[in-house]
Motif scaffolding. Sequence first.
Motif, PDB file in Angstrom:
ATOM      1  N   VAL A  71      12.209   5.420  -4.039  1.00 39.35           N
ATOM      2  CA  VAL A  71      11.586   5.411  -5.228  1.00 39.35           C
ATOM      3  C   VAL A  71       9.968   6.062  -4.754  1.00 39.35           C
ATOM      4  O   VAL A  71       9.553   6.524  -5.364  1.00 39.35           O
ATOM      5  N   SER A  72       9.559   5.634  -3.756  1.00 39.07           N
ATOM      6  CA  SER A  72       8.159   6.024  -3.213  1.00 39.07           C
ATOM      7  C   SER A  72       8.334   6.167  -1.426  1.00 39.07           C
ATOM      8  O   SER A  72       8.847   5.268  -1.134  1.00 39.07           O
ATOM      9  N   ASN A  73       7.395   6.877  -1.184  1.00 39.24           N
ATOM     10  CA  ASN A  73       7.134   6.916   0.318  1.00 39.24           C
ATOM     11  C   ASN A  73       6.423   5.689   0.661  1.00 39.24           C
ATOM     12  O   ASN A  73       5.265   5.762   0.260  1.00 39.24           O
ATOM     13  N   PRO A  74       6.891   4.984   1.445  1.00 34.76           N
ATOM     14  CA  PRO A  74       6.061   3.860   1.990  1.00 34.76           C
ATOM     15  C   PRO A  74       5.147   4.238   2.913  1.00 34.76           C
ATOM     16  O   PRO A  74       5.102   5.197   3.741  1.00 34.76           O
ATOM     17  N   THR A  75       3.844   3.487   2.763  1.00 36.08           N
ATOM     18  CA  THR A  75       2.788   3.727   3.807  1.00 36.08           C
ATOM     19  C   THR A  75       2.941   2.905   5.206  1.00 36.08           C
ATOM     20  O   THR A  75       2.467   3.151   6.347  1.00 36.08           O
ATOM     21  N   GLY A  76       3.696   1.953   5.109  1.00 39.46           N
ATOM     22  CA  GLY A  76       4.063   1.003   6.029  1.00 39.46           C
ATOM     23  C   GLY A  76       5.461   0.874   6.309  1.00 39.46           C
ATOM     24  O   GLY A  76       6.204   1.759   6.039  1.00 39.46           O
ATOM     25  N   LEU A  77       6.047  -0.423   6.654  1.00 43.31           N
ATOM     26  CA  LEU A  77       7.487  -0.495   6.731  1.00 43.31           C
ATOM     27  C   LEU A  77       8.235  -0.300   5.390  1.00 43.31           C
ATOM     28  O   LEU A  77       7.807  -1.281   4.421  1.00 43.31           O
ATOM     29  N   PRO A  78       9.226   0.197   5.403  1.00 38.06           N
ATOM     30  CA  PRO A  78      10.021   0.136   4.105  1.00 38.06           C
ATOM     31  C   PRO A  78      10.406  -1.268   3.663  1.00 38.06           C
ATOM     32  O   PRO A  78      10.846  -2.141   4.442  1.00 38.06           O
ATOM     33  N   ALA A  79      10.570  -1.435   2.331  1.00 38.17           N
ATOM     34  CA  ALA A  79      10.900  -2.743   1.719  1.00 38.17           C
ATOM     35  C   ALA A  79      11.844  -2.435   0.503  1.00 38.17           C
ATOM     36  O   ALA A  79      12.086  -1.088   0.223  1.00 38.17           O
ATOM     37  N   PRO A  80      12.604  -3.478   0.145  1.00 40.84           N
ATOM     38  CA  PRO A  80      13.499  -3.229  -0.733  1.00 40.84           C
ATOM     39  C   PRO A  80      12.910  -2.420  -1.860  1.00 40.84           C
ATOM     40  O   PRO A  80      13.485  -1.965  -2.686  1.00 40.84           O
ATOM     41  N   GLU A  81      11.743  -2.639  -2.620  1.00 43.20           N
ATOM     42  CA  GLU A  81      11.114  -2.266  -3.539  1.00 43.20           C
ATOM     43  C   GLU A  81      10.844  -0.533  -3.474  1.00 43.20           C
ATOM     44  O   GLU A  81      10.586   0.290  -4.528  1.00 43.20           O
ATOM     45  N   HIS A  82      11.243  -0.022  -2.170  1.00 41.09           N
ATOM     46  CA  HIS A  82      10.898   1.256  -1.921  1.00 41.09           C
ATOM     47  C   HIS A  82      12.034   2.071  -2.442  1.00 41.09           C
ATOM     48  O   HIS A  82      12.311   3.445  -2.209  1.00 41.09           O
ATOM     49  N   PHE A  83      13.277   1.335  -2.757  1.00 46.96           N
ATOM     50  CA  PHE A  83      14.602   2.117  -2.874  1.00 46.96           C
ATOM     51  C   PHE A  83      15.170   1.370  -4.200  1.00 46.96           C
ATOM     52  O   PHE A  83      14.712   0.248  -4.881  1.00 46.96           O
ATOM     53  N   ARG A  84      16.097   2.182  -4.815  1.00 41.96           N
ATOM     54  CA  ARG A  84      16.825   1.661  -5.866  1.00 41.96           C
ATOM     55  C   ARG A  84      18.470   2.079  -5.950  1.00 41.96           C
ATOM     56  O   ARG A  84      18.680   3.286  -5.177  1.00 41.96           O
ATOM     57  N   VAL A  85      19.090   1.309  -6.440  1.00 40.00           N
ATOM     58  CA  VAL A  85      20.633   1.873  -6.607  1.00 40.00           C
ATOM     59  C   VAL A  85      20.738   2.286  -8.060  1.00 40.00           C
ATOM     60  O   VAL A  85      20.546   1.733  -9.093  1.00 40.00           O
TER      61      VAL A  85
END
Length: 340
Positions: A13-27
């Motif tokens: 979904v978006s490039n994280p600036t810190g550690l990736p979290a579930p909201e950075h991805f989608r199915v």
Amino acid sequence: MSAPSLGREVQLVSNPTGLPAPEHFRVAEAPVPRPGAGQLLVRNRQFLVFAGLRTLVSQEAEGFQVPALKPGEPLFGPALGEVVGAGPGTTGVPVGTLVTHLLGWREYAVVGADTVRVVPEGHPDPVALLSTASAAYGALTRLTRLRAGETVLVTGAAGGVGSLAGQVARLLGAGRVVGTTRSPGKAERLRRELGYDAVVVPGAGPLADALAEAAPDGYDVIIDNVGGEQLTAALASARHGARVGLVGALSGQFDPNLAGGTSPVSIDTFGIVKRAVSLSGYQDSEHPGVEEEWRERLTSWLRTGELVYPYVTLPGIDRAPGALQELHQGRHFGTLVVEI
């Protein structure tokens, strides 16, 4: 079997600036592509969750062997699946064949017939072929050239690579194998289930002292999956002429204050020179044939029961957006895979 017109995939979904979290991805649903000439359609069964994805989804991934991911694109990585279709004139890999390839994180993938690796019939555990521990095998056999009776240290020993690296070192003749992990529970499992002679848990005291105590005569070979303070401490116990294989950089990839493309470490270069210690980074592309050799030996060791492949399965692609977070939180022992 006929494939549906739509399949699910895990997208950034978006490039994280810190550690990736579930909201950075989608199915999301996406059209299932039709295979062309020389291509196969594969229905994936499992795919690997690996630390390198932190770098690939970051904003510091330029210059790596594989391209950085951009928002809207599906993730990728090692996957195990069944061939369910073939493009015009494509031969050599029949429908129904189980294969591994690099387009995971989706239900259906179109891949070149010449890029898949066929799973040997009757393989004891096909999921094991998703392992990225070929890097540790290559580091032990090509970079450090482990000799019989030597003492080996594996940092990050409870991860997908480390959980196999110690066992492989023993099978290649190591006399003593020491590991590091941040969990006392995992440390016990490494000793009890995987045959580590000693396991050091950082944080209980000075790490360099604990590593020295675990191997009073020092380490001949170090397989480093972590970097950072663990590599600094490990080098303090390196023997004269020790060889260090740099395989991973978990300290940088899982540092919330870093962007995922760097892994700084403090090294006493004077000590390295004085003891003639060598440090080498492992890259698969520079060692052709290692992957095939590793798969053959891994399969053989699994058949004989000489090696254990520990892994945890997350059921369902809907679990995938949180899988990378679970990995960097250290929730699991061994390799982490998602089963579709």
